[in-house]
Design an enzyme around this catalytic site. Structure first.
Site, PDB file in Angstrom:
ATOM      1  N   SER A 134      38.128  46.620  35.328  1.00 21.52           N
ATOM      2  CA  SER A 134      36.902  47.221  34.809  1.00 21.52           C
ATOM      3  C   SER A 134      35.865  46.136  34.492  1.00 21.52           C
ATOM      4  CB  SER A 134      37.224  48.100  33.595  1.00 21.52           C
ATOM      5  OG  SER A 134      36.143  48.940  33.277  1.00 21.52           O
ATOM      6  N   HIS A 170      36.130  52.432  38.507  1.00 21.17           N
ATOM      7  CA  HIS A 170      36.464  53.808  38.106  1.00 21.17           C
ATOM      8  C   HIS A 170      35.714  54.818  38.963  1.00 21.17           C
ATOM      9  CE1 HIS A 170      38.338  51.725  34.861  1.00 21.17           C
ATOM     10  NE2 HIS A 170      37.203  51.381  34.285  1.00 21.17           N
TER      11      HIS A 170
END
Length: 245
Positions: A134, A170
């Site tokens: 991330s 994501h």
């Protein structure tokens, strides 16, 4: 032990539910260790939780997961001050540096205060495998999309730029991620953007993408590019499935 060439594994994964613990290190983390080429001793895994504010309970969970994997985890904490005298020396001693998720905007600001933007380039060039999830994926790129500034996703443009592309994380689990990448690429605000579904990683050798890998069957990686007339085009990159240990 340095990798054969400057290596980055930028992911939207790396952790799996634990059998007796909260979590364990997933195939993506194990793959980062394999890329380092270490053998004959416990791999040294540097860990940065800067994006989450160096929370001690998070570090404790990562310690436990690394112990179960047979790795020696060594955290670099920057709050409230660096926990080592020589940050660059510490990073150069690691086989892999894993950067956790959280606020990529705050991570980049704190890193620059401590000179880590320049240090990480030297560490990368020395062959330490740089990896993360991330925020720990976006940071190695030029730019990306983030919720660091509030609930509405925005672009962030001050990544370290070790690889000359933007990054979308994501991609399949947060509804605004994919359309925002397309909008920003079409408008020219982001350049060529490599994106990952949850559980997928991008392996860069030097500044070029070598392959995509996944710890979850069926997930994908993607490249989004700008076409004429301000439109964006997306192409799927089929990832190689990593073996679970």
């Amino acid at each position: 032990m340095p990798a054969d060439s400057p290596t980055i594994l930028a992911t939207s994964g790396g952790y799996v539910p634990g059998r007796r613990t909260q979590l364990e290190l997933g195939p993506l983390v194990h793959h980062a260790v394999e890329l380092s080429g270490v053998s004959g001793r416990a791999p040294r895994l540097g860990y940065l939780g800067t994006a989450g504010g160096d929370q001690r309970w998070v570090i404790a969970e990562r310690y436990e997961a690394a112990r179960l994997a047979g790795y020696t985890l060594s955290p670099l904490r920057l709050f409230t001050m660096p926990n080592v005298d020589d940050v660059e020396g510490y990073l150069l001693e690691q086989d892999v540096v894993w950067v956790d998720g959280g606020s990529v905007a705050n991570l980049l600001a704190v890193w620059r205060v401590h000179g880590l933007d320049a240090i990480f380039r030297r560490v990368w060039e020395a062959g330490v495998v740089l990896a993360g999830v991330s925020a720990g994926s976006i940071c190695w790129h030029t730019s990306g999309t983030t919720d660091s500034f509030g609930p509405e996703l925005r672009a962030v443009h001050d990544g370290l730029g070790l690889v000359p592309y933007a990054n979308g994380v994501h991609y399949d689990s947060e509804p605004r991620r994919r359309p925002l990448v397309h909008e920003l690429v079409a408008a020219g605000e982001l350049g060529t953007t490599y994106c990952t579904d949850d559980g997928v990683g991008l392996l860069y050798r030097g500044t070029e993408l070598a392959e995509a890998v996944t710890e979850v069957p069926g997930k994908g990686a993607y490249v989004v590019t700008r076409r004429a007339a301000g439109a964006a085009a997306e192409e799927r990159i089929e990832p190689r499935l990593l073996r679970r240990g």
